[in-house]
Every structure is written in structure tokens, then in C-alpha cells.
Design a protein around this motif. Structure first.
Motif, PDB file in Angstrom:
ATOM      1  N   VAL A  38       0.844  -1.190   0.000  1.00  0.00           N
ATOM      2  CA  VAL A  38       0.000   0.000   0.000  1.00  0.00           C
ATOM      3  C   VAL A  38       0.876   1.235   0.000  1.00  0.00           C
ATOM      4  CG1 VAL A  38      -1.791   1.269   1.232  1.00  0.00           C
ATOM      5  CG2 VAL A  38      -1.796  -1.234   1.253  1.00  0.00           C
ATOM      6  N   SER A  39       0.694   2.079  -1.000  1.00  0.00           N
ATOM      7  CA  SER A  39       1.528   3.274  -1.136  1.00  0.00           C
ATOM      8  C   SER A  39       0.664   4.472  -1.485  1.00  0.00           C
ATOM      9  CB  SER A  39       2.570   3.061  -2.244  1.00  0.00           C
ATOM     10  OG  SER A  39       3.188   4.281  -2.593  1.00  0.00           O
ATOM     11  N   PRO A  40       0.946   5.622  -0.851  1.00  0.00           N
ATOM     12  CA  PRO A  40       0.207   6.835  -1.220  1.00  0.00           C
ATOM     13  C   PRO A  40       0.634   7.387  -2.576  1.00  0.00           C
ATOM     14  CG  PRO A  40       1.909   7.363   0.385  1.00  0.00           C
ATOM     15  CD  PRO A  40       1.902   5.864   0.247  1.00  0.00           C
ATOM     16  N   TYR A  41       1.708   6.834  -3.147  1.00  0.00           N
ATOM     17  CA  TYR A  41       2.251   7.372  -4.385  1.00  0.00           C
ATOM     18  C   TYR A  41       1.824   6.581  -5.623  1.00  0.00           C
ATOM     19  CZ  TYR A  41       5.291   9.766  -1.071  1.00  0.00           C
ATOM     20  OH  TYR A  41       5.766  10.522  -0.029  1.00  0.00           O
ATOM     21  N   PRO A  43      -1.193   4.102  -7.185  1.00  0.00           N
ATOM     22  CA  PRO A  43      -2.488   3.415  -7.081  1.00  0.00           C
ATOM     23  C   PRO A  43      -2.335   1.927  -7.344  1.00  0.00           C
ATOM     24  CG  PRO A  43      -2.657   5.382  -8.455  1.00  0.00           C
ATOM     25  CD  PRO A  43      -1.199   5.153  -8.210  1.00  0.00           C
ATOM     26  N   SER A 342       8.747  14.070  -4.518  1.00  0.00           N
ATOM     27  CA  SER A 342       7.636  13.119  -4.513  1.00  0.00           C
ATOM     28  C   SER A 342       7.528  12.240  -5.758  1.00  0.00           C
ATOM     29  CB  SER A 342       6.315  13.870  -4.319  1.00  0.00           C
ATOM     30  OG  SER A 342       6.097  14.792  -5.380  1.00  0.00           O
ATOM     31  N   GLN A 346       6.968   7.413  -7.565  1.00  0.00           N
ATOM     32  CA  GLN A 346       5.982   6.807  -8.461  1.00  0.00           C
ATOM     33  C   GLN A 346       6.640   6.023  -9.600  1.00  0.00           C
ATOM     34  OE1 GLN A 346       3.231   9.810  -9.849  1.00  0.00           O
ATOM     35  NE2 GLN A 346       3.180  10.831  -7.859  1.00  0.00           N
TER      36      GLN A 346
END
Length: 392
Positions: A38-41, A43, A342, A346
């Protein structure tokens, strides 16, 4: 199922689809290295789409590596253009740790110094708090990939006030020993923050403390310039100025955003790099270890341990190339700073990253090792000349 008669360790084994499992998909909630999926960067649907493309490609690469090593009698081949191509396309997980150990030069160092790592660990234990770097190393241990299951306290309720003990963290003691041993072996460096991230990932990949230690020695003493991690960090500064010069020449529009239109040579003369240099310094010092997704890091390291220092410049330029639309839409240097922090997280498509880094001549990111080395030399000499003038 095809059987390979002999591996480098001397054991026969079957080809398996799990020999080159993509780390982001190793388990239900965590990958095979202990990182959460699970990554906020990224999907999850993009992760799944990439896996569908990447897994078959890497299965083919595994077959190609098996054939390469079988044709070479089960020993590592001599360096060649063909072998370099193999490293750029990715080393299978089954061979990766041994490949890094061999081609980084760490295996030669280890074989020349048998038992030295154990001796250094014993010396570190005897020194205890008398090692001037012990306190900062202890502080950094729990800051090293705290979301990874191998570096996270497994029982925080029981160890509420001492949750970083050896008992509740499987890999943390090994990381401590590697870093303390390195601080004794390389007194000119001692310890520098960022080495903890590199050593931690090496431990996860090699699963061997001694191998990790010697790859760290090869990296800090042979592959990277000698003053990268010492107290002066002079070579780290030279690297960043060299990278900025490359951006100034190759990506003038991005340079304009990074520097607020101040020419490179003016910044270099005044020794006032733009804010983005803080980000790219972190990229270089950590070898991208907590900058990129894990498989992308290891694909970068495949080439770094084979080709050396210049790979870092290629990867930095590739990240700028890939993220150029966002960078060009930035309004000022601080927004560029945030984007550069950031967006690399990704970069799950490691094939695209490597293809961009080693692009053909028509691409702005194309650069030869000779050009990088020449620019490093020019920057270093300019700084020496200024220092001599100041000291007259």
C-alpha cells in the motif's frame, strides 16, 4: 519444468516463476522484502498493470541468465558489452546478490580479508560507547525503513519504552553490526547518514551481513569518489555541481525553473546551489535507496555495481526527463523542490527508467561516461583553484 544443471553455488535447481518475483507483489499485504504494497504514491491498479507486463519479461530474463551462466561453465563471465546489456535489462533475484558481490569488487576484498568482518564486529562490541559514532548510528537504526516489517518493532505494546531491542526486530541487530564495523574499517568516513539506508537494503537482498559489509566497503572506498561520505563531503558537492551543469546544458527549460533563471556558472562561482540540490544530493548519497520503489532501486543497483559511479548521473537525468512535464509546469524553484521529492516514488516502471537512463544519442538524457568524468574533473579543478587563491 526445465532444470539448470548447475548454479553458481554448485547446486542444481528447477526454473520457477518465483525466481524472479516482482517485489511489489510478493505477498498478500507485503512484498518479498517486507515493504507494504500500500503506497500513497502508486495506485494499486497501476501496480497490477505493471506486474502483468513485467513478470513475463523477467521470466524471460531469468532464462537468458541461466543460459549465459550455463554456457560459461557456471562461473561469472568476464566483463563485456553483451554482459553490460544483461545488467541493464535486470539481474534475476536468484543471482542478484552474488552478481553485486562479484562485479562490485567486494568478493575480491572479502577473500583477501577472511574473518576481518567478525574481528571488526568484536572490536565494535568491545568499544561500546567509546566508538564516537555509536550514538548517531543507534539513533538512525529506528529511522531506517520504519514501515518495513524487518526493521519495525514486532511487539510495540510489550516494548513500549524500548521497542528497538534486538529481540523484537529481526534485521536491526545485523544493520547495527554492519554500520559499526564499517565505522572502524573506514575511519576517514566513520559514519554518514544515508549509509544506513544502503546497508539495510543490502541486508534484505543478500541476507548476509559479511557480504553486505564488503559491498559497502567497495561502494564507499572504490566505486564512489573517496570524499563522498567523509567530513568534507567534497566529492558529493562536486557531483551535485556536475549534475547541475548537465541540467543547465541539457534541460535549459527545467534549469530555468530550478534556478529562477540564474545562470549555472554564476551559482557555481558563488557556491550557492539551488534548493533542488538538497533533493538530488539525497538521491546520490542514498543511491536512490529510499527515493524509488524497491524494484526500481535494485534495477538501478544492478547497473551501479557493474558500471560504477556515472550511473547515478544517468538515473538523475532520466528522472528529470520522465518528470519534465510536471517540472515545466512548476511556478518556482520551491514547487520544483516538492515535485522532485515526490514524483520519483511513483517510478514503478523500472524498465522505462532504465531505458531513459541509457537512451540513444538523440535523447537529451544521453551522455557518455567520458563526458561525465570530464565535467567532474572540470568542476573539481575549478574548486581547487578557488581554494588555492583564497589560501594565498
Amino acid at each position: 519444468m526445465q532444470v539448470l544443471p548447475m548454479t553458481l553455488s554448485g547446486k542444481s535447481r528447477p526454473l520457477s516463476p518465483y525466481d524472479y518475483i516482482v517485489p511489489n507483489y510478493g505477498g498478500i499485504s507485503s512484498d518479498c522484502y517486507g515493504f507494504s504494497k500500500v503506497s500513497p504514491y502508486i495506485p494499486i491498479h497501476k501496480v497490477q498493470e505493471f506486474e502483468a507486463r513485467y513478470q513475463p519479461m523477467m521470466m524471460n530474463r531469468l532464462y537468458q541468465w541461466d543460459r549465459l551462466l550455463l554456457d560459461n561453465g557456471g562461473v561469472w563471465p568476464e566483463r563485456s558489452t553483451r554482459l553490460r546489456r544483461f545488467f541493464r535489462k535486470g539481474v534475476p533475484r536468484h543471482y542478484r546478490a552474488e552478481a553485486w558481490l562479484h562485479y562490485s569488487g567486494a568478493k575480491v576484498l572479502m577473500d583477501k580479508n577472511p574473518q576481518l568482518y567478525r574481528s571488526l564486529v568484536k572490536s565494535a562490541e568491545m568499544m561500546g560507547r567509546h566508538n564516537e559514532y555509536m550514538n548517531i548510528i543507534e539513533q538512525d537504526l529506528h529511522r531506517t525503513f520504519p514501515d518495513n516489517e524487518h526493521f519495525r518493532c514486532t511487539n510495540p505494546e510489550t516494548h513500549r519504552y524500548a521497542c528497538y531491542s534486538v529481540a523484537c526486530m529481526p534485521k536491526i541487530h545485523g544493520l547495527r553490526r554492519v554500520l559499526l564495523a564499517l565505522s572502524i574499517y573506514t575511519p576517514s568516513i566513520g559514519y554518514c547518514q544515508s549509509l544506513n539506508f544502503i546497508a539495510a537494503l543490502l541486508l534484505l537482498c543478500t541476507e548476509n551481513e559479511e557480504h553486505t559489509f564488503w559491498i559497502m566497503v567497495a561502494t564507499t572506498s572504490n566505486i564512489l569518489p573517496p570524499s563522498t561520505y567523509d567530513a568534507t563531503m567534497e566529492d558529493a558537492t562536486v557531483d551535485q555541481l556536475t549534475l547541475l551543469w548537465l541540467i543547465f546544458d541539457r534541460y535549459p527549460a527545467i534549469w530555468s525553473r530550478i534556478s529562477n533563471d540564474v545562470p549555472f556558472w554564476e551559482l557555481e562561482q558563488k557556491e550557492r546551489p539551488p534548493p533542488s540540490a538538497l533533493v538530488t544530493t539525497h538521491w546520490f548519497l542514498t543511491l536512490f535507496s529510499n527515493v524509488l520503489p524497491i524494484e526500481s532501486v535494485f534495477r538501478v543497483w544492478d547497473t551501479f555495481f557493474y558500471e560504477g559511479h556515472t550511473v547515478l548521473f544517468r538515473m538523475a537525468l532520466a528522472l528529470l526527463e520522465i518528470n519534465s512535464p510536471a517540472l515545466l509546469n512548476a511556478e518556482d524553484s520551491m514547487e520544483v523542490f516538492q515535485i522532485m521529492q515526490s514524483l520519483p516514488k511513483q517510478a514503478i516502471d523500472c524498465n522505462h527508467l532504465l531505458d531513459t537512463a541509457f537512451a540513444r544519442r538523440k535523447n537529451p538524457s544521453y551522455i557518455t561516461d567520458e563526458e561525465i568524468q570530464h565535467r567532474v574533473y572540470v568542476i573539481r579543478e575549478r574548486r581547487k583553484r578557488r581554494d588555492s587563491e583564497v589560501n594565498r
